[in-house]
Scaffold this active site. Sequence first.
Site, mmCIF file in Angstrom:
data_model
loop_
_atom_site.group_PDB
_atom_site.id
_atom_site.type_symbol
_atom_site.label_atom_id
_atom_site.label_comp_id
_atom_site.label_asym_id
_atom_site.label_seq_id
_atom_site.Cartn_x
_atom_site.Cartn_y
_atom_site.Cartn_z
ATOM 1 N N LYS A 184 0.872 -1.244 0.058
ATOM 2 C CA LYS A 184 0.090 -0.021 -0.047
ATOM 3 C C LYS A 184 0.831 1.142 0.101
ATOM 4 O O LYS A 184 0.494 2.223 -0.527
ATOM 5 C CB LYS A 184 -1.023 -0.029 1.174
ATOM 6 C CG LYS A 184 -0.451 0.138 2.415
ATOM 7 C CD LYS A 184 -0.257 1.715 3.082
ATOM 8 C CE LYS A 184 0.645 1.347 4.357
ATOM 9 N NZ LYS A 184 0.814 2.953 4.674
ATOM 10 N N ASN A 249 4.209 8.925 2.237
ATOM 11 C CA ASN A 249 4.346 8.275 0.902
ATOM 12 C C ASN A 249 3.210 8.688 0.053
ATOM 13 O O ASN A 249 4.036 9.149 -1.061
ATOM 14 C CB ASN A 249 3.627 6.514 1.082
ATOM 15 C CG ASN A 249 4.817 5.930 1.867
ATOM 16 O OD1 ASN A 249 5.959 5.429 1.338
ATOM 17 N ND2 ASN A 249 4.519 5.491 3.066
HETATM 18 O O1 LIG Z 1 1.242 3.201 7.558
HETATM 19 C C1 LIG Z 1 0.771 4.331 7.926
HETATM 20 C C2 LIG Z 1 -0.539 4.407 7.855
HETATM 21 O O2 LIG Z 1 -1.220 3.338 8.290
HETATM 22 C C3 LIG Z 1 1.595 5.653 7.628
HETATM 23 O O3 LIG Z 1 1.707 6.101 6.437
HETATM 24 P P1 LIG Z 1 2.989 6.911 5.792
HETATM 25 O O4 LIG Z 1 4.119 6.045 6.063
HETATM 26 O O5 LIG Z 1 2.676 6.923 4.555
HETATM 27 O O6 LIG Z 1 2.760 8.195 6.659
#
Ligand SMILES: O=C(CO)COP(=O)(O)O
Length: 322
Positions: A184, A249
């Site tokens: 994801k 991300n």
């Molecule tokens: O894993 C995450 C939410 O479940 C955090 O996402 P990010 O690492 O993209 O901030």
Amino acid sequence: MRVAVLGAGAWGTALAVLLASKGVPTRLWARRKAQAEALQAMRENRDYLPGVAIPAYLYPTHDPEEALEGAELAVVAVPSKALRETLAVLPPAPWYVSATKGLFYGGEGVRTPAEVVEALTQRPVVALSGPNHAEEVARFLPTASVAAGPEDLARRVQALFSGPTFRVYTSRDRRGVELGGAVKNVLALAAGMVDGLRLGDNAKAALLTRGLREMVRFGTALGGEEATFYGLAGLGDLLATAYSLHSRNRMAGENLVRGVDREALEARGVVEGLYAVKAMVAWGKEQGVELPVAEAVHRVAHEGLDPLAALKALMAREPKEE
Ligand SMILES: O=C(CO)COP(=O)(O)O
Ligand SMILES: NC(=O)C1=CN([C@@H]2O[C@H](COP(=O)(O)OP(=O)(O)OC[C@H]3O[C@@H](n4cnc5c(N)ncnc54)[C@H](O)[C@@H]3O)[C@@H](O)[C@H]2O)C=CC1
């Protein structure tokens, strides 16, 4: 009973706050001495989780012995790239919870963080994963997560972390849960590129839906159960991340489109998708499996391809049945 949380970034701090707020004596290990001292002095993690008070039951420390002293278990919450060196400098715990989301690829094929922790420590490991932004968990907003691993320990994690704002489900499919959490992040990078290019809701929905198919194809080929990818640790986390203003991300995808350079992308925190995509693409090449979205993300993030050209190439693929 005491818990050690390893890694004083956003996620380690949020999980430690959650446990300590339940009255569980929790020690939070910070890699840098200055960071542990700042946490002690300010009772707040200003660098990684500003605005959240550190409860009395949470004790931050830089000392490895002190962090693990008397711990029933250790929660690993460092970035995947820091996993090996972190475990190398810390004394062992009886068993572990891996909260890291990442993917490794090498001589033994694809490995997940819990598998790496297990191999390095020779202790049992439960993975904890789901749609869980640290910023929301630490502010006690309603959240659900999955504890996957040996049944007795997964149940222990469920009991330990569950509370009025944090609902934990158990699963036996640790591999599937972790693969969902890693893939994801790659799809969230792609979603951020669509956002940055202002390509619209249709494009984003199409990309994520086809991306979910890719997650299922990749994840089941590697031994995950299909249903896991449609659950909290797969689709659930994909939705939370791809539509989030918190997500590093997704934001990195937007910043790639804006031409922000590779080093500056991690200014707001670790961007696991940048590493996971390398493992996915290397595996796909070796196995001869097509992973079009991951390959497109790889070309943009690591080979300098123009994001619009990458998305056009996805649209121009050979017509096929859904
Ligand atoms: O894993 C995450 C939410 O479940 C955090 O996402 P990010 O690492 O993209 O901030
Ligand atoms: N932030 C979130 O909402 C969530 C994060 N995660 C996962 O948790 C892991 C950690 O993420 P965050 O806490 O958000 O990261 P972060 O970017 O907030 O913090 C990173 C932490 O790791 C430390 N660090 C950096 N390099 C290191 C090294 N070489 N050795 C030891 N420590 C090092 C930093 O000092 C910092 O304390 C990642 O795998 C992430 O995907 C999982 C769920 C939610």
